[in-house]
Design a protein around this motif. Structure first.
Motif, mmCIF file in Angstrom:
data_model
loop_
_atom_site.group_PDB
_atom_site.id
_atom_site.type_symbol
_atom_site.label_atom_id
_atom_site.label_comp_id
_atom_site.label_asym_id
_atom_site.label_seq_id
_atom_site.Cartn_x
_atom_site.Cartn_y
_atom_site.Cartn_z
ATOM 1 N N HIS A 232 3.722 5.188 1.905
ATOM 2 C CA HIS A 232 2.437 4.693 2.409
ATOM 3 C C HIS A 232 1.917 3.536 1.559
ATOM 4 O O HIS A 232 2.181 3.446 0.361
ATOM 5 C CB HIS A 232 1.401 5.821 2.448
ATOM 6 C CG HIS A 232 1.048 6.399 1.107
ATOM 7 N ND1 HIS A 232 1.761 7.439 0.532
ATOM 8 C CD2 HIS A 232 0.065 6.084 0.225
ATOM 9 C CE1 HIS A 232 1.236 7.744 -0.639
ATOM 10 N NE2 HIS A 232 0.196 6.928 -0.853
ATOM 11 N N ASP A 236 -3.422 2.282 3.757
ATOM 12 C CA ASP A 236 -3.213 3.149 4.912
ATOM 13 C C ASP A 236 -4.327 4.179 4.984
ATOM 14 O O ASP A 236 -4.818 4.659 3.943
ATOM 15 C CB ASP A 236 -1.858 3.872 4.802
ATOM 16 C CG ASP A 236 -0.696 2.951 5.117
ATOM 17 O OD1 ASP A 236 -0.931 1.873 5.664
ATOM 18 O OD2 ASP A 236 0.453 3.321 4.795
ATOM 19 N N ASP A 237 -4.730 4.545 6.206
ATOM 20 C CA ASP A 237 -5.784 5.550 6.333
ATOM 21 C C ASP A 237 -5.248 6.926 5.947
ATOM 22 O O ASP A 237 -4.046 7.121 5.751
ATOM 23 C CB ASP A 237 -6.368 5.563 7.748
ATOM 24 C CG ASP A 237 -5.322 5.841 8.825
ATOM 25 O OD1 ASP A 237 -4.457 6.712 8.603
ATOM 26 O OD2 ASP A 237 -5.369 5.187 9.879
ATOM 27 N N ALA A 239 -4.897 9.737 7.550
ATOM 28 C CA ALA A 239 -3.972 10.388 8.479
ATOM 29 C C ALA A 239 -2.564 9.817 8.326
ATOM 30 O O ALA A 239 -1.579 10.564 8.273
ATOM 31 C CB ALA A 239 -4.465 10.214 9.916
ATOM 32 N N LYS A 240 -2.450 8.502 8.249
ATOM 33 C CA LYS A 240 -1.139 7.882 8.087
ATOM 34 C C LYS A 240 -0.535 8.230 6.739
ATOM 35 O O LYS A 240 0.673 8.491 6.624
ATOM 36 C CB LYS A 240 -1.258 6.360 8.232
ATOM 37 C CG LYS A 240 0.075 5.632 8.134
ATOM 38 C CD LYS A 240 -0.096 4.137 8.340
ATOM 39 C CE LYS A 240 -0.421 3.814 9.778
ATOM 40 N NZ LYS A 240 -0.419 2.347 10.027
ATOM 41 N N ARG A 241 -1.375 8.246 5.719
ATOM 42 C CA ARG A 241 -0.889 8.604 4.388
ATOM 43 C C ARG A 241 -0.321 10.008 4.371
ATOM 44 O O ARG A 241 0.746 10.258 3.808
ATOM 45 C CB ARG A 241 -2.044 8.483 3.386
ATOM 46 C CG ARG A 241 -1.643 8.765 1.959
ATOM 47 C CD ARG A 241 -2.800 8.485 1.019
ATOM 48 N NE ARG A 241 -3.315 7.122 1.181
ATOM 49 C CZ ARG A 241 -4.193 6.564 0.355
ATOM 50 N NH1 ARG A 241 -4.657 7.239 -0.659
ATOM 51 N NH2 ARG A 241 -4.603 5.338 0.578
ATOM 52 N N GLN A 242 -1.016 10.938 5.042
ATOM 53 C CA GLN A 242 -0.546 12.319 5.072
ATOM 54 C C GLN A 242 0.763 12.451 5.822
ATOM 55 O O GLN A 242 1.664 13.196 5.411
ATOM 56 C CB GLN A 242 -1.615 13.208 5.729
ATOM 57 C CG GLN A 242 -1.299 14.700 5.683
ATOM 58 C CD GLN A 242 -1.113 15.229 4.269
ATOM 59 O OE1 GLN A 242 -1.836 14.817 3.354
ATOM 60 N NE2 GLN A 242 -0.161 16.132 4.077
ATOM 61 N N ARG A 243 0.912 11.711 6.921
ATOM 62 C CA ARG A 243 2.167 11.749 7.682
ATOM 63 C C ARG A 243 3.330 11.266 6.822
ATOM 64 O O ARG A 243 4.415 11.864 6.829
ATOM 65 C CB ARG A 243 2.047 10.882 8.942
ATOM 66 C CG ARG A 243 1.180 11.450 10.022
ATOM 67 C CD ARG A 243 1.454 10.765 11.359
ATOM 68 N NE ARG A 243 1.219 9.327 11.308
ATOM 69 C CZ ARG A 243 0.053 8.741 11.541
ATOM 70 N NH1 ARG A 243 -1.001 9.492 11.852
ATOM 71 N NH2 ARG A 243 -0.065 7.423 11.500
ATOM 72 N N HIS A 244 3.104 10.199 6.083
ATOM 73 C CA HIS A 244 4.167 9.666 5.229
ATOM 74 C C HIS A 244 4.510 10.637 4.102
ATOM 75 O O HIS A 244 5.687 10.799 3.744
ATOM 76 C CB HIS A 244 3.756 8.320 4.654
ATOM 77 C CG HIS A 244 3.859 7.185 5.635
ATOM 78 N ND1 HIS A 244 4.996 6.937 6.358
ATOM 79 C CD2 HIS A 244 2.968 6.230 6.000
ATOM 80 C CE1 HIS A 244 4.801 5.885 7.133
ATOM 81 N NE2 HIS A 244 3.574 5.439 6.940
ATOM 82 N N SER A 332 7.484 1.196 1.161
ATOM 83 C CA SER A 332 8.056 1.228 2.507
ATOM 84 C C SER A 332 9.051 0.099 2.770
ATOM 85 O O SER A 332 9.456 -0.111 3.911
ATOM 86 C CB SER A 332 6.949 1.177 3.571
ATOM 87 O OG SER A 332 7.443 1.563 4.829
ATOM 88 N N LYS A 406 4.026 -3.672 3.410
ATOM 89 C CA LYS A 406 3.120 -2.858 2.586
ATOM 90 C C LYS A 406 3.269 -3.161 1.106
ATOM 91 O O LYS A 406 2.735 -2.434 0.262
ATOM 92 C CB LYS A 406 3.382 -1.370 2.846
ATOM 93 C CG LYS A 406 3.033 -0.931 4.262
ATOM 94 C CD LYS A 406 3.185 0.573 4.425
ATOM 95 C CE LYS A 406 2.836 0.990 5.849
ATOM 96 N NZ LYS A 406 2.960 2.462 6.037
#
Length: 445
Positions: A232, A236-237, A239-244, A332, A406
């Motif tokens: 991430h 990154d917000d 939600a995106k950070r958590q997904r990564h 990334s 990124k």
């Protein structure tokens, strides 16, 4: 993003609406990973949708790592439209100075401190629109004399080849059994252009021009590795950070600092590419990652052990250079490892003496491990001395850093300045060297 007038585009012939300096773009047929459409301006230049952060990062690349990155060649505008015959045309035009000064930043983070960006890379800094225009003019002139076939996408989503007489061959996707087509390329190309077609406006997409680092290989074997222990970006917000974070924890990113993002290997015995994609890469364990890298060096007849040490030498050289770059982070980003599957020594490998161990190890695996392009349609299944003067693009192998959307350094983001070099990326390089050394050791036993 510049919006074209729809009325201008409807019902007109493909060639009639373009000024004479436009260049028709072709798919980059050896794209093994990523969501962005990669197109070819010519054999040595690829065209990639412009990301604001990546655009500025290329202009501020330190000279120490230039040999390990694609050459930056400028910015172009790409027209995307449907023609009378129902195919999609992509055409590149030079970008004007005033357009580059007004590159749309509204969707980018305000933390990006452009006023502070300093460019140590004079070559990239001095890439002018005039030089980019000259390149397009040269390609356009050469194209008028070229008989190269064009690949076209129809609104239905099917791909076809334009023959020299102007007629269309609609069987291109059946030809994925041939070595030149990677299923991931077709997937990204179709999905990306289909999104543009569903837009209410026909757009002009700004793109950056980069060196085609695979162009010198007849049958490029490509390993795309997502590097580092963190994917991430700083902005990154949540939600995106958590997904990564979840993806990293479930893959070799956390344990090794590297995971497979894509791969293609030319197999001599079948004349096809063996392909793996990011979904396959995410599923690999540490042991599976090692086996896949071993698979990358097998050409259908023998192991290309001779290529591994030159790659290790490049990786060690890159580690030294990255250790000298405080505040740089390559979140990334990917590392490409490449070699030619059709080199002269490999062409004669049928008469070479093949090591009994290599032959034994892979002959029994061929039937259940070797999946050619035609069988990779389902996305979920697809897919020692150190020398400071080592050149990345050596005769036999090439190693390049790519994808900097990124990435960051101290002169780009005033609010977040990282201390020291990118230890996560360096850890991934060290893990990769260890895996490659193990392959050499195993082959000697």
């Amino acid at each position: 993003m510049v919006i074209m007038n729809n009325a201008q585009l409807q019902g007109q012939d493909y060639d009639s609406i373009y000024p004479p300096d436009g260049v028709s773009l072709q798919p980059f047929l050896h794209q093994v990973s990523g969501r962005a459409i990669m197109m070819c301006l010519n054999e040595t230049t690829v065209c990639k949708p412009l990301n604001f952060r990546e655009y500025y990062f290329y202009q501020s690349l330190p000279t120490d790592i230039l040999q390990y990155t694609p050459q930056y060649k400028g910015v172009v505008n790409v027209n995307i439209e449907e023609t009378k015959d129902g195919t999609i045309a992509l055409t590149a035009f030079p970008s004007h100075n005033d357009e580059n000064d007004q590159i749309d930043k509204k969707e980018e983070n305000s933390q990006l401190s452009l006023s502070k960006i300093t460019t140590t890379n004079k070559n990239n800094k001095n890439v002018s629109n005039d030089s980019c225009k000259r390149l397009i003019t040269q390609v356009h002139s050469a194209g008028e004399r070229s008989s190269r076939k064009r690949i076209r996408l129809k609104r239905t989503g099917s791909l076809c080849i334009e023959r020299s007489d102007g007629s269309l061959d609609n069987d291109i996707e059946k030809s994925t059994q041939k070595p030149r087509f990677n299923p991931w390329t077709l997937k990204v190309y179709k999905e990306g252009l289909t999104r543009h077609l569903h837009s209410t406006n026909k757009v002009v997409q700004k793109c950056i021009l980069l060196e085609n680092v695979a162009s010198r290989f007849k049958c490029p074997c490509i390993l795309d590795l997502k590097m580092g222990t963190r994917v991430h970006g700083d902005f990154d917000d949540d939600a995106k950070r958590q997904r990564h974070l979840e993806k990293c924890a479930k893959s070799t990113t956390q344990s090794l600092g590297v995971r497979l993002a894509g791969m293609q290997v030319y197999r001599h015995e079948s004349g096809t590419f063996l392909c793996r994609n990011k979904y396959f890469g995410r599923s690999l364990t540490v042991e599976g990652f090692g086996k896949t890298l071993r698979e990358f060096f097998y050409n259908g007849y023998k192991m290309r052990i001779d290529l591994i040490q030159p790659i290790i030498n490049n990786l060690r050289s890159l580690i030294k250079k990255l250790n000298k770059l405080p505040s740089y982070r390559f979140y990334s980003s990917s590392l490409l490892v490449m070699y030619d599957g059709m080199s002269e020594d490999v062409q004669n490998c049928g008469s070479d003496k093949i090591s009994e161990k290599s032959n034994k190890d892979f002959s029994t695996k061929a039937s259940d491990q070797d999946e050619t392009l035609s069988s990779r349609e389902d996305d979920d299944n697809i897919q020692s001395t150190e020398n400071e003067e080592i050149v990345s693009g050596s005769e036999s192998v090439d190693v390049r850093m790519i994808d900097f959307a990124k990435s960051t350094h101290g002169n780009m983001d005033a609010s977040i300045i990282h201390k020291g070099p990118d230890k996560g990326y360096i850890f991934g390089l060290e893990s990769l060297i260890e895996v490659l050394n193990n392959i050499i050791i195993e082959d000697l036993q």
